[in-house]
Design a protein around this motif. Structure first.
Motif, PDB file in Angstrom:
ATOM      1  N   TYR A 162       2.131  61.079 -21.625  1.00  0.00           N
ATOM      2  CA  TYR A 162       1.562  60.561 -20.383  1.00  0.00           C
ATOM      3  C   TYR A 162       0.043  60.478 -20.480  1.00  0.00           C
ATOM      4  O   TYR A 162      -0.597  61.274 -21.171  1.00  0.00           O
ATOM      5  CB  TYR A 162       1.999  61.402 -19.184  1.00  0.00           C
ATOM      6  N   ALA A 163      -0.512  59.489 -19.778  1.00  0.00           N
ATOM      7  CA  ALA A 163      -1.947  59.238 -19.892  1.00  0.00           C
ATOM      8  C   ALA A 163      -2.437  58.453 -18.692  1.00  0.00           C
ATOM      9  O   ALA A 163      -1.647  57.849 -17.952  1.00  0.00           O
ATOM     10  CB  ALA A 163      -2.255  58.477 -21.176  1.00  0.00           C
ATOM     11  N   GLU A 164      -3.753  58.432 -18.521  1.00  0.00           N
ATOM     12  CA  GLU A 164      -4.377  57.675 -17.437  1.00  0.00           C
ATOM     13  C   GLU A 164      -5.522  56.837 -17.986  1.00  0.00           C
ATOM     14  O   GLU A 164      -6.277  57.283 -18.847  1.00  0.00           O
ATOM     15  CB  GLU A 164      -4.919  58.625 -16.370  1.00  0.00           C
ATOM     16  N   THR A 165      -5.600  55.621 -17.494  1.00  0.00           N
ATOM     17  CA  THR A 165      -6.754  54.776 -17.761  1.00  0.00           C
ATOM     18  C   THR A 165      -7.036  53.984 -16.502  1.00  0.00           C
ATOM     19  O   THR A 165      -6.384  54.193 -15.458  1.00  0.00           O
ATOM     20  CB  THR A 165      -6.515  53.858 -18.964  1.00  0.00           C
ATOM     21  N   THR A 166      -7.995  53.096 -16.534  1.00  0.00           N
ATOM     22  CA  THR A 166      -8.247  52.200 -15.412  1.00  0.00           C
ATOM     23  C   THR A 166      -8.413  50.784 -15.930  1.00  0.00           C
ATOM     24  O   THR A 166      -8.967  50.568 -17.007  1.00  0.00           O
ATOM     25  CB  THR A 166      -9.501  52.609 -14.614  1.00  0.00           C
ATOM     26  N   PHE A 167      -7.932  49.837 -15.161  1.00  0.00           N
ATOM     27  CA  PHE A 167      -8.179  48.424 -15.409  1.00  0.00           C
ATOM     28  C   PHE A 167      -9.057  47.929 -14.263  1.00  0.00           C
ATOM     29  O   PHE A 167      -8.610  47.845 -13.114  1.00  0.00           O
ATOM     30  CB  PHE A 167      -6.872  47.624 -15.419  1.00  0.00           C
ATOM     31  N   GLY A 168     -10.317  47.653 -14.566  1.00  0.00           N
ATOM     32  CA  GLY A 168     -11.226  47.176 -13.537  1.00  0.00           C
ATOM     33  C   GLY A 168     -11.358  48.128 -12.372  1.00  0.00           C
ATOM     34  O   GLY A 168     -11.512  47.692 -11.225  1.00  0.00           O
TER      35      GLY A 168
END
Length: 351
Positions: A162-168
Motif C-alpha cells: 500500500y502507498a500514497e501519492t498525489t495527482f495534481g
C-alpha cells in the motif's frame, strides 16, 4: 475460475435510500460522450478544473495495447497529472516482464507519474517451472512468496503493498494483498488479505484527507462484492477475505472513489459506475465505485453465471477530471480513440 487462475490458456444529488448501488445511467447527472462544454468553469469558480488523470488496469503482457493506450492518453488528455494502474501489471510476475513494462513506459509517451497497485497475476511465477513450461502440479516450483513481493517492490519503487501519492494535489491511495494466500492455505488462491497495519493506515489517510476537504482516489485490483459489473456473480463474490471491514472503512466517506480492475468487464455495461451504500456507516449517500475496464481482453456476462469474451479489439480505460465541486469520470476506448460514456459526480464538500 479458469481464466484468472490459469495463465496459459455525491452525495446529495445521488441519494440512494435503501439501495446498495445504482448504475451511472440511472443517476440524473450521468451523460454520454465527452461533452467538454459541460466541464467548463461555471463562472463562480465551482467548476474550476483542479486536475485530470487516467486509470487503466490488466496489462497482463499485452504491451502492444499498452503502447496504444499510452499514446491515446497523451493525445486525449495531454495535461494528465498521472496514471494509476489497478493491478495485473505483468502476466506472471517475472522480473523480465516487469522490465518489459518499464521499457514500454520509457519509450513513451510516459505519464508524469504512475501509481501501481498489485494484482493476482503478479503472483503466477510459481505456476511455471521456467518461463516456457507451465507446471502447476509442482507448484510453487522453488519460488518463494517473499521473492514475488520483492519483484513488485523493486518495480514500484517502494517497500510495501500500500502507498500514497498525489495527482495534481488529489490524493491517490493504492491498496492490495499482503499475502499470496495459497502459500498459507492450500484451499485458497488469489484472495486478498490485508494486515491490521494496512487497515489502520487506510483509515488514517481517509480521515486525514476528509479533514482537508479533498476527494480520495483509492486504487485496488480486486473488486468488492456487489459493486460494479460482474461483482454480483459468484466468480467475484469472494475476492476479499475481509470485505466487510474494507467496505465499512470506505463506506463512511462520501467523497471516496474506488477504482477496481480484475474482471476485465466491458465499460459499455450499465453498472460500470455505482454508488455503494454500506449499512451501519451513517452515510446514506454511499461512495463511488468504478470499473476500470482492461487493456488486455474484455469480458461480459454470458447469461449463465459465467463470462464470455468481448469480440473485436478490446482496450479500455478511464479519464478522471477533478473539479472543485464534482468529479467527472469518462470511459475511453483506446482502440478506436473514442469516448464511450461519462458520469459527473457532485462532491459533498467543495475543494
Amino acid at each position: 475460475m479458469e481464466r484468472r487462475s490459469l495463465l496459459g490458456a455525491t452525495a446529495g444529488a445521488l441519494m440512494l435510500g435503501g439501495l446498495a448501488q445504482v448504475p451511472a445511467e440511472a443517476a440524473p447527472s450521468a451523460a454520454y460522450g465527452n461533452h467538454a462544454d459541460k466541464d467548463a468553469d461555471d463562472g463562480k469558480g465551482g467548476g474550476k478544473l483542479v486536475t485530470t488523470f487516467n486509470v487503466i488496469s490488466d496489462i497482463q503482457g499485452d504491451l502492444g495495447d499498452f503502447t496504444q493506450a499510452l499514446a491515446d492518453i497523451k493525445a486525449s488528455n495531454p495535461h494528465s497529472s498521472g496514471m494509476a494502474v489497478a493491478g495485473d501489471i505483468t502476466p506472471r510476475g517475472y522480473d523480465f516482464e516487469y522490465a518489459d513494462v518499464k521499457k514500454t513506459l520509457d519509450r513513451g509517451p510516459k505519464p508524469r507519474e504512475v501509481a501501481w497497485a498489485i494484482g493476482n497475476h503478479e503472483f503466477y511465477v510459481p505456476k511455471w517451472s521456467d518461463p516456457n513450461t507451465l507446471a502447476q502440479d509442482t507448484w510453487p516450483n522453488g519460488t518463494t512468496e517473499d521473492s514475488l513481493f520483492r519483484s513488485f517492490y523493486r518495480f514500484a519503487g517502494r517497500s510495501r503493498t500500500y502507498a500514497e501519492t498525489t495527482f495534481g494535489g488529489i490524493p491517490v491511495l493504492t491498496i492490495g494483498t499482503e499475502r499470496y494466500m495459497h502459500f498459507h492455505d492450500k484451499s485458497l488462491w488469489d484472495e486478498v488479505w490485508m494486515s491490521e497495519a494496512q487497515f489502520q493506515w487506510l483509515e488514517d489517510r481517509l480521515r486525514y484527507w476528509e479533514r482537508r476537504r479533498k476527494p480520495v482516489m483509492v486504487i485496488t485490483h480486486h473488486p468488492l462484492p456487489n459493486t460494479v459489473s460482474g461483482t454480483r456473480s459468484k466468480i467475484y463474490m469472494s475476492d476479499y477475505l475481509q470485505p466487510d471491514r474494507l467496505l465499512g472503512l470506505l463506506g463512511r466517506h462520501r467523497d471516496v472513489f474506488l477504482f477496481s480492475g480484475h474482471t476485465h468487464w466491458d465499460l459499455n455495461l450499465s453498472d460500470w459506475y455505482v454508488r455503494r451504500v454500506v449499512p451501519g456507516t451513517a452515510n446514506l449517500d454511499g461512495f463511488s465505485v468504478i470499473n476500470t475496464g482492461a487493456v488486455q481482453t474484455g469480458f461480459a456476462d454470458n447469461g449463465q453465471g459465467g463470462e464470455i469474451t468481448v469480440p473485436g479489439h478490446f482496450n479500455q480505460g478511464l479519464q478522471v477530471d477533478v473539479f472543485r465541486d464534482r468529479v467527472v469520470i469518462k470511459a475511453r476506448d483506446f482502440a478506436t480513440g473514442s469516448w464511450m460514456k461519462r458520469v459527473s459526480v457532485p462532491l459533498a464538500t467543495r475543494i
